[in-house]
Write an enzyme that holds these catalytic residues in place. Structure first.
Site, PDB file in Angstrom:
ATOM      1  N   ASP A  22      56.494  37.203  38.321  1.00 56.39           N
ATOM      2  CA  ASP A  22      55.432  38.022  37.735  1.00 56.39           C
ATOM      3  C   ASP A  22      55.471  37.896  36.205  1.00 56.39           C
ATOM      4  OD1 ASP A  22      53.421  39.908  37.517  1.00 56.39           O
ATOM      5  OD2 ASP A  22      54.500  41.501  38.574  1.00 56.39           O
ATOM      6  N   ASP A  60      45.741  42.398  41.662  1.00 60.67           N
ATOM      7  CA  ASP A  60      46.355  43.677  42.033  1.00 60.67           C
ATOM      8  C   ASP A  60      45.356  44.559  42.767  1.00 60.67           C
ATOM      9  OD1 ASP A  60      48.866  43.193  41.143  1.00 60.67           O
ATOM     10  OD2 ASP A  60      48.625  44.194  39.202  1.00 60.67           O
TER      11      ASP A  60
HETATM   12  C1  DGJ Z   1      52.112  43.329  38.950  1.00 58.26           C
HETATM   13  C2  DGJ Z   1      51.980  42.629  40.264  1.00 58.26           C
HETATM   14  O1  DGJ Z   1      50.735  42.024  40.364  1.00 58.26           O
HETATM   15  C3  DGJ Z   1      52.209  43.636  41.380  1.00 58.26           C
HETATM   16  O2  DGJ Z   1      51.999  43.036  42.633  1.00 58.26           O
HETATM   17  C4  DGJ Z   1      53.597  44.183  41.259  1.00 58.26           C
HETATM   18  O3  DGJ Z   1      54.521  43.161  41.474  1.00 58.26           O
HETATM   19  C5  DGJ Z   1      53.797  44.815  39.890  1.00 58.26           C
HETATM   20  N1  DGJ Z   1      53.428  43.912  38.838  1.00 58.26           N
HETATM   21  C6  DGJ Z   1      55.215  45.248  39.705  1.00 58.26           C
HETATM   22  O4  DGJ Z   1      55.462  45.709  38.453  1.00 58.26           O
END
Ligand code: DGJ
Length: 705
Positions: free
Chosen positions: A458, A526
Site C-alpha cells: 500500500d 477503497d
Molecule cells: C488503503 C487501502 O486501500 C485499504 O484497503 C487499506 O489497506 C488501508 N489503506 C489501510 O490503511
C-alpha cells in the site's frame, strides 16, 4: 535487410522503418535533417505503398511554419513550436539537439535508431518493439552523455518516451480516465480542443486523478466499430502526456516520466532510459482496443498471467486498525468456510499502530495484538487451506515511530520548508540506496519469517517537499524512488517465486503497466459500494484485464456510502474481476454465509472465463450495465448484468451479443434453453432481470452443435 515477413524492417536506402503487427502498420522515415519523422500508423499497407507515402506533412503553407513531418521525439530545435519531448541544455547554455542519424539495429521484433548530436556529446537511441500477439508497439528512449570527463554536464529538462501521431481526421475525440480517491478510473470521452491538452500526475505516483492512458478516435467510434489509436505509459511515478491538436488539423502527443519543471543532470558517460510508452491501433472500436490491451498485459506485462487470482478475504473493512490474533483467527475460519483461498491481514498488526497516528516504519508484530508474533496466525491460515497475506506500506513512516526517531533524514524533505503530513505520515526516500536496502531487507525478512504468500503493498500519500538534501541532482528523486519500488518488488519475486503482490495506493492510486509488470493485481478502489464500482470497473477495463482488478464483496449498508444492497448484487458486481471478500463476516447471518459460499463456488466455476477470457462491454454505466466474457475457444460464455435502479413502466431491453457466432447455437446452462446465435447477435438476449432496484443476473451460455 530482414525478410519482408519480419515484423520489423529498416530500409537504409530510403531511411524507412516499418513495424508490422497482425492488424496494423507503423512507419517512420529518417528526415533530411537526421530526425526520425512519422509516416504512417494505421491499417495494413504494403511496404512499397509506404515507401511511396510522403512523410505526414502539415497542411500549413506559410513562412511561419517549417514544412516538416512530426518528429518521433521532438528535439526543441529549428522551426518546431509544439511540445518538445526532448529538452536539453548544454554547459554553454545551448538548448536542444540537432541529430545526425548514426546507425540502426534490427533484432527480432526490435528496432533501435541511434542519433548523435552534430556538435555536442549527446546520443539518443530510439527503441521500438513489436508485440505481435496484441498489436502493441512499445517505444522508449535512451539518452547518453557521450563526452569525456572534461566535458560539462548536460541538463535534461524533459525526456519523453515517444511522440505519437494520428492521421489527419475531420475531428478528434479523446478518451481518458479521471477521478479521485474513491472515484478512480472514470471514463471521459471529450472532443479534443484545438490546443495543447495536458494529462499529468505531479504526485510522484500514477495517481487516482488521471491515468497515463488515452485513446483517440474521430468521434464516431463505438465499442464494436471504428478506428482508434490508444497509448499507455508504463510508469508508476509522476508523468505527463501532452496532446497537441494544431489549428490545421494535425494531432500528435508526446509523453513520458516526470511532470513539468524538473531537471535531471547527465554526467559524462551517463545514460537515462525512459519507461516504455506503448501504443496500438485497431479498426474494431474501443472494445477491440481494450481486448488488445488485455492480451498485451497478459502476454507481455504480468509476471504470472496464468496463475488463478485467488479469492481473497481481507480484514480491513471488518476490523480497521483493531486487529489481534483471536479476532483475525475468527475471521479466517469464516473466510475459509466461504471458500476464500487467501487471507490478508491488513493494516494495524505492527509497531504502535492502533490508529493512523503511529507505527508506520516499525515492521514488527504489535505484542499486545500478536504476543507470539504472526507465525501462529499464518500457520492457522495455512491449516485452514488458505494462503497467508500481509499488508505493508514500506515507503511510509509516521513521525511517531522508532524508524523516524532513528533516521529522520531518510524522509523526502526540504530542511527549510514545512513538511506536509498526509494521513499523519511522511514518505521515505527510496532513491537513497541505504533506504532501499532497508526496505528490501525488512520485507524479505517478513516474508521469510512468517511464511507470507502474498504482500499487499500500500502507499497512502504522495510526494510533497520533494527534497533530497545534499544530493547534487535532487530531481532524480522522482525517477529513482519509483525505480527502487519496482526493483524491490522484482527482487522479492525473484527470491520468493511463489510470492504474490497486490498493488495498492489508497485504492487505485498507482495502477499502471509498470506496476503490473511486478504485481498480480491491483486494489482498484477503497470504494466498495457496488453501484459506484460499476463505473470504476468500466473505466478500469479500458486498459486492464479483469484478472488484475481486485473487487471485494463487503457489508451492507456499505460503510462508506451507507447504501443497502442485496448480497447477490454485490457478488455479481465483484465477480467481474478478481473476486474477494472484505466484510465483517462475524456479523453475517447463517443464511448470508451460506449464500456467499454458494456464490464464491459459482465464481470459481466462472473464474477461467473472467480471468482469462475475452471481455466485451455490452453497455456502459447508467441503466443496465453488462459485460460478456468469452473463452478463447469461443465455447464458454458468461454475462454479468447489473441494474442499480428500476423505472416504472420501463422494461430492460434485450442485449445483443455481437461477439457470438451467428451460425452457432448456445445453451443457457442454468435455464436449459437453447438460443440461435443469429438471434443472440442481432436481436439479443432477454436478461430477465428481477423486479426492483439492485437487480443483477449471471447468465452462462455454452456453444453447442
Ligand atoms: C488503503 C487501502 O486501500 C485499504 O484497503 C487499506 O489497506 C488501508 N489503506 C489501510 O490503511
Amino acid at each position: 535487410m530482414p525478410a519482408p515477413s519480419s515484423p520489423v524492417l529498416f530500409d537504409p536506402a530510403r531511411g524507412l522503418a516499418v513495424l508490422r503487427t497482425p492488424g496494423s502498420v507503423y512507419a517512420l522515415r529518417i528526415g533530411s535533417d537526421g530526425s526520425p519523422r512519422h509516416v504512417y500508423w494505421g491499417a495494413a499497407l504494403d511496404t512499397a505503398d509506404l515507401a511511396a507515402l510522403p512523410s505526414a506533412q502539415s497542411r500549413a503553407d506559410s513562412s511561419f511554419e517549417a514544412d516538416a513531418a512530426p518528429d518521433e521525439l521532438a528535439p526543441q530545435t529549428g522551426a518546431r513550436f509544439g511540445p518538445a519531448g526532448l529538452q536539453v541544455r548544454f554547459a554553454d547554455g545551448t538548448r536542444g539537439a540537432q541529430w545526425v542519424f548514426a546507425e540502426y539495429t534490427v533484432k527480432g521484433d526490435e528496432l533501435r535508431l541511434l542519433l548523435t548530436d552534430r556538435r555536442y556529446p549527446l546520443a539518443a537511441e530510439l527503441g521500438y518493439r513489436v508485440r505481435p500477439g496484441s498489436d502493441v508497439i512499445e517505444r522508449w528512449v535512451e539518452l547518453t552523455h557521450t563526452g569525456g570527463d572534461d566535458s560539462g554536464p548536460i541538463a535534461v529538462d524533459r525526456l519523453d518516451s515517444a511522440s505519437w501521431t494520428a492521421p489527419t481526421l475531420p475531428d478528434y475525440r479523446l478518451s481518458h480516465l479521471v477521478g479521485g480517491w474513491n472515484s478512480e478510473f472514470q471514463l471521459r470521452r471529450d472532443r479534443l480542443p484545438v490546443a495543447e491538452t495536458v494529462l499529468t500526475s505531479r504526485r510522484g505516483m500514477t495517481s487516482h486523478h488521471a491515468s497515463p492512458w488515452l485513446t483517440l478516435d474521430d468521434g464516431t467510434a463505438t465499442e464494436e466499430h471504428g478506428e482508434v489509436w490508444s497509448t499507455a505509459l508504463a510508469w508508476s511515478g509522476s508523468w505527463r502526456v501532452t496532446v497537441h491538436r494544431d489549428p490545421v488539423g494535425r494531432t500528435t502527443w508526446t509523453g513520458g516520466f516526470g511532470h513539468e519543471g524538473m531537471s535531471w543532470t547527465l554526467a559524462p558517460g551517463q545514460t537515462l532510459r525512459t519507461p516504455v510508452f506503448a501504443g496500438l491501433y485497431t479498426r474494431g472500436g474501443f472494445g477491440s482496443a481494450s481486448r488488445a490491451w488485455h492480451t498485451y498485459v497478459r502476454s507481455d506485462v504480468l509476471p504470472q498471467p496464468d496463475r488463478d487470482r485467488p479469492v481473497v478475504y481481507n480484514s480491513w473493512e471488518a476490523t480497521g486498525f483493531d486487529v489481534d490474533h483471536d479476532g483475525q483467527r475468527r475471521l479466517a475460519r469464516l473466510a475459509a468456510r466461504l471458500g476464500a483461498e487467501l487471507f490478508v491481514l491488513d493494516d494495524g498488526w505492527f509497531g504502535a499502530r492502533t490508529s493512523d497516528q503511529a507505527g508506520l516504519g516499525d515492521w514488527r508484530p504489535r505484542p499486545a495484538a500478536f504476543p507470539d508474533g504472526l507465525r501462529p496466525l499464518a500457520d492457522e491460515v495455512h491449516r485452514l487451506g488458505m494462503a497467508f497475506g500481509l499488508w505493508v506500506e514500506p515507503e511510509m513512516v509516521n513521525r511517531d515511530s522508532d524508524l523516524y526517531r532513528t533516521h529522520p533524514d531518510w524522509v523526502v524533505h526540504i530542511p527549510t520548508r514545512d513538511a506536509t503530513e498526509l494521513r499523519n505520515q511522511l514518505m521515505l526516500n527510496f532513491a537513497r540506496p541505504e533506504v532501499e536496502s532497508w526496505a528490501h531487507e525488512t520485507l524479505d525478512r517478513l516474508v521469510r519469517e512468517n511464511d507470507v504468500d502474498w504482500l499487499k503493498w500500500d502507499a497512502n500519500r504522495v510526494v510533497t517537499e520533494a527534497g533530497w538534501p545534499g544530493h547534487p541532482d535532487p530531481d532524480r528523486l522522482w525517477i529513482d524512488h519509483t525505480c527502487a519500488v519496482h526493483r524491490i518488488m522484482d527482487r522479492l519475486r525473484a527470491d520468493h517465486p511463489g510470492l504474490g503482490i497486490e498493488a495498492c495506493a489508497g485504492g487505485g492510486g498507482r495502477v499502471d503497466l509498470a506496476i503490473l509488470a511486478r504485481t498480480d493485481q491491483a486494489w482498484t478502489s477503497d470504494n466498495t459500494d457496488p453501484v459506484d464500482r460499476i463505473g470504476i470497473q468500466h473505466g478500469f477495463s479500458q486498459l486492464f484485464p479483469a484478472q488484475t482488478m481486485a473487487a471485494w464483496v463487503t457489508d451492507s449498508p456499505n460503510p462508506a456510502t451507507g447504501r443497502i444492497t442485496p448480497l447477490r448484487f454485490r457478488f455479481h458486481v465483484a465477480m467481474a474481476g478478481a473476486l474477494g471478500l472484505g466484510g465483517d463476516l462475524t456479523r453475517w447471518s447463517e443464511e448470508e454465509l451460506d449464500e456467499a459460499a454458494a456464490l464464491v463456488a459459482r465464481y470459481k466455476d466462472l473464474r477461467p472465463l473472467v480471468q482469462r477470457g475475452h471481455q466485451h462491454r455490452l453497455s456502459g454505466p447508467g441503466g443496465v450495465t453488462a459485460v460478456h466474457y468469452a473463452s478463447l475457444d469461443g465455447i464458454e460464455h458468461a454475462l454479468l448484468a447489473w441494474r442499480p435502479s428500476t423505472r416504472f413502466g420501463h422494461r430492460s431491453p434485450a442485449l445483443a451479443l455481437p461477439a457470438l457466432d451467428p451460425t452457432a447455437r448456445y445453451l443457457d446452462l442454468d435455464e436449459g434453453t437453447a438460443h440461435s446465435g443469429a438471434t443472440l447477435t442481432r436481436q439479443g438476449i432477454d436478461l430477465a432481470l428481477p423486479r426492483g432496484d439492485y437487480a443483477s443476473r449471471l447468465i452462462r451460455l455454452r456453444r453447442v452443435g
